[in-house]
Design a protein around this motif. Structure first.
Motif, PDB file in Angstrom:
ATOM      1  N   GLU A  96     -28.617 -35.201 -64.998  1.00 46.92           N
ATOM      2  CA  GLU A  96     -28.503 -34.578 -66.299  1.00 46.92           C
ATOM      3  C   GLU A  96     -29.220 -35.374 -67.378  1.00 46.92           C
ATOM      4  O   GLU A  96     -29.325 -34.935 -68.514  1.00 46.92           O
ATOM      5  CB  GLU A  96     -27.022 -34.396 -66.691  1.00 46.92           C
ATOM      6  CG  GLU A  96     -26.255 -35.692 -66.928  1.00 46.92           C
ATOM      7  CD  GLU A  96     -25.627 -36.241 -65.664  1.00 46.92           C
ATOM      8  OE1 GLU A  96     -26.068 -35.835 -64.575  1.00 46.92           O
ATOM      9  OE2 GLU A  96     -24.709 -37.049 -65.765  1.00 46.92           O
ATOM     10  N   SER A  97     -29.682 -36.589 -67.077  1.00 48.00           N
ATOM     11  CA  SER A  97     -30.360 -37.411 -68.059  1.00 48.00           C
ATOM     12  C   SER A  97     -31.826 -37.039 -68.112  1.00 48.00           C
ATOM     13  O   SER A  97     -32.627 -37.535 -67.332  1.00 48.00           O
ATOM     14  CB  SER A  97     -30.203 -38.904 -67.712  1.00 48.00           C
ATOM     15  OG  SER A  97     -28.864 -39.295 -67.815  1.00 48.00           O
ATOM     16  N   LYS A 122     -39.872 -48.408 -75.733  1.00 44.68           N
ATOM     17  CA  LYS A 122     -38.657 -48.878 -75.076  1.00 44.68           C
ATOM     18  C   LYS A 122     -38.284 -48.041 -73.872  1.00 44.68           C
ATOM     19  O   LYS A 122     -37.226 -48.226 -73.283  1.00 44.68           O
ATOM     20  CB  LYS A 122     -37.486 -48.887 -76.059  1.00 44.68           C
ATOM     21  CG  LYS A 122     -37.060 -47.501 -76.546  1.00 44.68           C
ATOM     22  CD  LYS A 122     -35.971 -47.630 -77.571  1.00 44.68           C
ATOM     23  CE  LYS A 122     -35.438 -46.283 -78.027  1.00 44.68           C
ATOM     24  NZ  LYS A 122     -36.426 -45.446 -78.677  1.00 44.68           N
ATOM     25  N   ARG A 123     -39.132 -47.107 -73.498  1.00 48.03           N
ATOM     26  CA  ARG A 123     -38.730 -46.152 -72.467  1.00 48.03           C
ATOM     27  C   ARG A 123     -38.981 -46.721 -71.076  1.00 48.03           C
ATOM     28  O   ARG A 123     -40.117 -46.922 -70.675  1.00 48.03           O
ATOM     29  CB  ARG A 123     -39.499 -44.852 -72.648  1.00 48.03           C
ATOM     30  CG  ARG A 123     -39.095 -44.113 -73.907  1.00 48.03           C
ATOM     31  CD  ARG A 123     -39.992 -42.942 -74.179  1.00 48.03           C
ATOM     32  NE  ARG A 123     -41.348 -43.392 -74.486  1.00 48.03           N
ATOM     33  CZ  ARG A 123     -42.341 -42.557 -74.788  1.00 48.03           C
ATOM     34  NH1 ARG A 123     -42.120 -41.257 -74.805  1.00 48.03           N
ATOM     35  NH2 ARG A 123     -43.533 -43.025 -75.063  1.00 48.03           N
ATOM     36  N   SER A 127     -31.618 -43.827 -69.982  1.00 51.86           N
ATOM     37  CA  SER A 127     -31.297 -44.281 -68.630  1.00 51.86           C
ATOM     38  C   SER A 127     -30.229 -45.368 -68.682  1.00 51.86           C
ATOM     39  O   SER A 127     -30.342 -46.328 -69.435  1.00 51.86           O
ATOM     40  CB  SER A 127     -32.553 -44.835 -67.953  1.00 51.86           C
ATOM     41  OG  SER A 127     -33.521 -43.838 -67.801  1.00 51.86           O
ATOM     42  N   MET A 128     -29.211 -45.200 -67.883  1.00 50.45           N
ATOM     43  CA  MET A 128     -28.135 -46.178 -67.831  1.00 50.45           C
ATOM     44  C   MET A 128     -28.236 -46.948 -66.525  1.00 50.45           C
ATOM     45  O   MET A 128     -28.764 -46.437 -65.534  1.00 50.45           O
ATOM     46  CB  MET A 128     -26.785 -45.472 -67.963  1.00 50.45           C
ATOM     47  CG  MET A 128     -26.632 -44.736 -69.285  1.00 50.45           C
ATOM     48  SD  MET A 128     -25.051 -43.878 -69.427  1.00 50.45           S
ATOM     49  CE  MET A 128     -25.283 -43.021 -70.994  1.00 50.45           C
ATOM     50  N   LEU A 129     -27.774 -48.152 -66.533  1.00 46.92           N
ATOM     51  CA  LEU A 129     -27.937 -49.035 -65.385  1.00 46.92           C
ATOM     52  C   LEU A 129     -26.735 -48.917 -64.456  1.00 46.92           C
ATOM     53  O   LEU A 129     -25.590 -49.136 -64.860  1.00 46.92           O
ATOM     54  CB  LEU A 129     -28.110 -50.482 -65.842  1.00 46.92           C
ATOM     55  CG  LEU A 129     -29.349 -50.752 -66.702  1.00 46.92           C
ATOM     56  CD1 LEU A 129     -29.504 -52.242 -66.966  1.00 46.92           C
ATOM     57  CD2 LEU A 129     -30.608 -50.184 -66.067  1.00 46.92           C
ATOM     58  N   TRP A 130     -27.012 -48.592 -63.193  1.00 42.05           N
ATOM     59  CA  TRP A 130     -25.987 -48.431 -62.176  1.00 42.05           C
ATOM     60  C   TRP A 130     -25.925 -49.675 -61.302  1.00 42.05           C
ATOM     61  O   TRP A 130     -26.745 -50.570 -61.401  1.00 42.05           O
ATOM     62  CB  TRP A 130     -26.265 -47.185 -61.341  1.00 42.05           C
ATOM     63  CG  TRP A 130     -26.327 -45.949 -62.183  1.00 42.05           C
ATOM     64  CD1 TRP A 130     -27.414 -45.440 -62.814  1.00 42.05           C
ATOM     65  CD2 TRP A 130     -25.227 -45.106 -62.541  1.00 42.05           C
ATOM     66  NE1 TRP A 130     -27.071 -44.318 -63.543  1.00 42.05           N
ATOM     67  CE2 TRP A 130     -25.740 -44.087 -63.387  1.00 42.05           C
ATOM     68  CE3 TRP A 130     -23.869 -45.102 -62.219  1.00 42.05           C
ATOM     69  CZ2 TRP A 130     -24.932 -43.083 -63.920  1.00 42.05           C
ATOM     70  CZ3 TRP A 130     -23.074 -44.094 -62.741  1.00 42.05           C
ATOM     71  CH2 TRP A 130     -23.595 -43.113 -63.572  1.00 42.05           C
ATOM     72  N   ARG A 142     -21.159 -42.583 -73.707  1.00 40.97           N
ATOM     73  CA  ARG A 142     -22.088 -41.449 -73.637  1.00 40.97           C
ATOM     74  C   ARG A 142     -23.455 -41.942 -74.098  1.00 40.97           C
ATOM     75  O   ARG A 142     -23.603 -43.093 -74.506  1.00 40.97           O
ATOM     76  CB  ARG A 142     -21.629 -40.309 -74.553  1.00 40.97           C
ATOM     77  CG  ARG A 142     -20.252 -39.766 -74.277  1.00 40.97           C
ATOM     78  CD  ARG A 142     -20.023 -38.495 -75.108  1.00 40.97           C
ATOM     79  NE  ARG A 142     -20.339 -38.673 -76.517  1.00 40.97           N
ATOM     80  CZ  ARG A 142     -19.437 -38.902 -77.477  1.00 40.97           C
ATOM     81  NH1 ARG A 142     -18.154 -39.005 -77.174  1.00 40.97           N
ATOM     82  NH2 ARG A 142     -19.806 -39.029 -78.739  1.00 40.97           N
ATOM     83  N   ARG A 143     -24.433 -41.063 -74.066  1.00 43.65           N
ATOM     84  CA  ARG A 143     -25.763 -41.467 -74.523  1.00 43.65           C
ATOM     85  C   ARG A 143     -25.776 -41.798 -76.010  1.00 43.65           C
ATOM     86  O   ARG A 143     -26.632 -42.556 -76.467  1.00 43.65           O
ATOM     87  CB  ARG A 143     -26.770 -40.356 -74.214  1.00 43.65           C
ATOM     88  CG  ARG A 143     -27.356 -40.472 -72.816  1.00 43.65           C
ATOM     89  CD  ARG A 143     -28.190 -39.269 -72.466  1.00 43.65           C
ATOM     90  NE  ARG A 143     -27.365 -38.179 -71.956  1.00 43.65           N
ATOM     91  CZ  ARG A 143     -27.848 -37.044 -71.469  1.00 43.65           C
ATOM     92  NH1 ARG A 143     -29.148 -36.844 -71.455  1.00 43.65           N
ATOM     93  NH2 ARG A 143     -27.043 -36.113 -71.009  1.00 43.65           N
TER      94      ARG A 143
END
Length: 374
Positions: A16-17, A5-6, A23-26, A277-278
């Protein structure tokens, strides 16, 4: 089979990730608060994508969102004062425009100071109000948007008549946004997690066949007859006397839309799973409907049965977290888990598009029928 899933790292991934799975979507809108949480001139704190925010309403009632960090000494702006136009830091009195984050005043400067305070900015985020939520457009973690960059339209719940009722539910989910979202779209857990007279039981499991198709930034479960082994849908058919159809969409980064139509009656809902948060995300559910407004059957289902349904999902996620400490790989099997695979592929395609500047390659090539038992 095990599914990796990476997604690939993106230039927009916060430094910082270190874990690529987080990974978050911007460059998307996210709901930061419900509208009723933002009253008067009070400042409220929120966190989206591990970015601290301070939110409020200006003297005209328009919401704003700033990064909750003063650029001077990193003091949280949410502890400061707000006069309806500017946020004042409680540490040294620096004042910032509520909407742009531009510094307006630094009390310690003398008359001969050469420092141009208007060149100093606190991070700011485009902010809009829709469907009883305060939305923030998260272009990046610093709250800096190029002048040429414009945010897309704010998400809005589809509605099909001028008069309707509306309701909202919410819950914190102690998991990553990925696990929250694939749990949201999972069709096979219902008979095991939501066993109740008002939902389904193991005895009601039967084979399903649903057609899916690609849509921009997501996929759609094409219009179909609602499941016959679901009590709420049976009740809807009994009330309306009309054949019903259901359409379900998933759209990046985190939105699931469901529309039920039966003649002139309709129910439209949107569920979002927002990364805080993560290891924490928030579920927000909003529904609008025009089904028998004088008879509160839909309101009962949403306000009484809905919280129980969400509690059951939350308990499962808490227990799943115990296992995820030791094994974070997932065995995603066709066809019940195909939507989860599409989600990870969509997310990876979006990150790759951001990295290269090329149009996003959609992982769903065309209409496809999926079959599973639930």
């Amino acid at each position: 089979m095990y599914y990796d899933k990476r997604p690939p790292m993106s230039d927009n991934t916060p430094p910082e990730s270190s874990d690529p799975t987080s990974s978050m979507l911007w460059e998307y809108w996210y709901p930061a608060l419900r509208s009723d949480q933002l009253r008067g001139r009070r400042l409220e704190r929120a966190m989206l994508l591990e970015v601290p925010l301070v939110l409020g309403r200006d003297s005209a009632g328009k919401p704003f969102a700033l990064r909750d960090v003063c650029p001077h000494r990193a003091f949280p702006l949410s502890f400061g004062r707000f006069d309806g136009a500017s946020v004042e830091c409680a540490y040294h009195g620096w004042q910032f425009d509520a909407h742009t984050g531009q510094c307006r005043h630094i009390p310690s400067l003398t008359a001969d100071s050469k420092l141009k305070c208007d060149r100093i900015h606190a991070g700011s985020f485009p902010c809009e109000e829709r469907d009883g939520y305060i939305w923030a457009f998260m272009a990046n973690s610093e709250g800096r948007t190029a002048p040429s960059t414009s945010a897309p339209p704010t998400p809005e719940l589809p509605k099909f008549s001028p008069r309707y009722q509306i309701a909202r539910l919410w819950a914190d989910l102690p998991c990553s946004v990925d696990h929250g979202i694939i749990g949201l779209m999972d069709p096979a857990h219902g008979p095991f997690v939501h066993q109740a007279w008002w939902w389904r039981s193991r005895r009601s499991i039967r084979e399903k066949a649903k057609q899916f198709e690609p849509i921009p930034n997501g996929f759609r479960m094409s219009p179909h007859a609602p499941s016959t082994n679901s009590a709420p849908y049976k009740l809807l058919k009994l009330i309306t006397g009309e054949p019903a159809t259901t359409t379900i969409d998933f759209v990046l980064p985190n939105q699931r839309f469901e529309q039920i139509r039966a003649g002139r009656y309709w129910l439209s809902s949107r569920t979002t799973v927002t990364p805080v948060r993560r290891d924490l995300c928030r579920l927000d559910f909003v529904a609008a409907w025009n089904i028998l407004p004088w008879f509160p059957v839909v309101s009962f289902i949403i306000h009484v049965l809905g919280p129980r349904f969400i509690r059951q999902d939350t308990e499962v996620i808490k227990k799943q977290a115990l296992g995820l400490k030791y094994e974070d790989r997932m065995m995603l099997v066709d066809d019940a888990d195909r939507q989860a695979r599409w989600y990870f592929e969509l997310k990876a395609a979006h990150l790759e598009s951001q990295r290269t500047g090329e149009p996003m390659r959609h992982p769903v090539s065309g209409p496809v029928t999926l079959r599973w038992r639930s």
